[in-house]
Design a protein around this motif. Sequence first.
Motif, short mmCIF file in Angstrom:
data_model
loop_
_atom_site.label_atom_id
_atom_site.label_comp_id
_atom_site.label_asym_id
_atom_site.label_seq_id
_atom_site.Cartn_x
_atom_site.Cartn_y
_atom_site.Cartn_z
N GLU A 85 -2.59 14.42 -4.87
CA GLU A 85 -1.33 13.74 -5.18
C GLU A 85 -0.49 13.54 -3.91
O GLU A 85 0.10 12.49 -3.69
N GLU A 86 -0.48 14.55 -3.07
CA GLU A 86 0.25 14.43 -1.81
C GLU A 86 -0.40 13.39 -0.91
O GLU A 86 0.30 12.61 -0.25
N ALA A 87 -1.72 13.38 -0.88
CA ALA A 87 -2.44 12.39 -0.06
C ALA A 87 -2.11 10.97 -0.54
O ALA A 87 -1.85 10.08 0.27
N LYS A 88 -2.13 10.78 -1.86
CA LYS A 88 -1.80 9.45 -2.40
C LYS A 88 -0.39 9.05 -2.04
O LYS A 88 -0.13 7.89 -1.72
N SER A 89 0.52 10.00 -2.08
CA SER A 89 1.92 9.71 -1.74
C SER A 89 2.06 9.22 -0.30
O SER A 89 2.75 8.24 -0.03
N VAL A 90 1.39 9.89 0.61
CA VAL A 90 1.43 9.49 2.03
C VAL A 90 0.87 8.07 2.18
O VAL A 90 1.46 7.21 2.84
N LEU A 91 -0.29 7.84 1.56
CA LEU A 91 -0.93 6.53 1.69
C LEU A 91 -0.12 5.42 1.04
O LEU A 91 -0.04 4.31 1.57
N ARG A 92 0.51 5.72 -0.09
CA ARG A 92 1.34 4.70 -0.76
C ARG A 92 2.54 4.30 0.09
O ARG A 92 2.95 3.15 0.07
N LYS A 93 3.11 5.26 0.82
CA LYS A 93 4.22 4.93 1.71
C LYS A 93 3.78 4.00 2.83
O LYS A 93 4.56 3.16 3.29
N MET A 94 2.54 4.14 3.26
CA MET A 94 2.07 3.37 4.40
C MET A 94 1.44 2.02 4.01
O MET A 94 1.35 1.12 4.85
N MET A 95 1.03 1.86 2.77
CA MET A 95 0.35 0.64 2.36
C MET A 95 1.16 -0.64 2.62
O MET A 95 0.63 -1.58 3.18
N PRO A 96 2.44 -0.68 2.25
CA PRO A 96 3.19 -1.92 2.52
C PRO A 96 3.29 -2.23 4.01
O PRO A 96 3.29 -3.39 4.40
N VAL A 97 3.35 -1.21 4.82
CA VAL A 97 3.46 -1.40 6.27
C VAL A 97 2.14 -1.91 6.83
O VAL A 97 2.11 -2.78 7.71
N ALA A 98 1.04 -1.37 6.33
CA ALA A 98 -0.28 -1.73 6.84
C ALA A 98 -0.69 -3.15 6.50
O ALA A 98 -1.53 -3.74 7.13
#
Length: 99
Positions: A85-98
């Motif tokens: 869940e923590e991993a998904k949270s980090v990746l979700r924050k970065m997806m729009p930027v990427a």
Amino acid sequence: HEDALSVKEALLAMLRRVGDSEYNVLAMQGNLACTYGELGRLEEALCLREDIYSRRLKLIGVEHRQTLASANNYANSLSELKRFEEAKSVLRKMMPVAR
């Protein structure tokens, strides 16, 4: 890998002692985190990767490719420890930027 660990820890300490650039210190921390991971010391690798990600955010901003790579490394470390869940949270924050 144990020999590599002691060398990398010494190099990181030396870089900090001589006041090397933040970029070089972060790069060495990344190398050390990889070595911790290879030795199965996943919690220590996670702590370093979290620190690297946080400091890169402050140093070069969220849109820089090194920050994105650091976020990915941090999320991978979380996943290795089954903290999905923590991993998904980090990746979700970065997806729009990427994008």
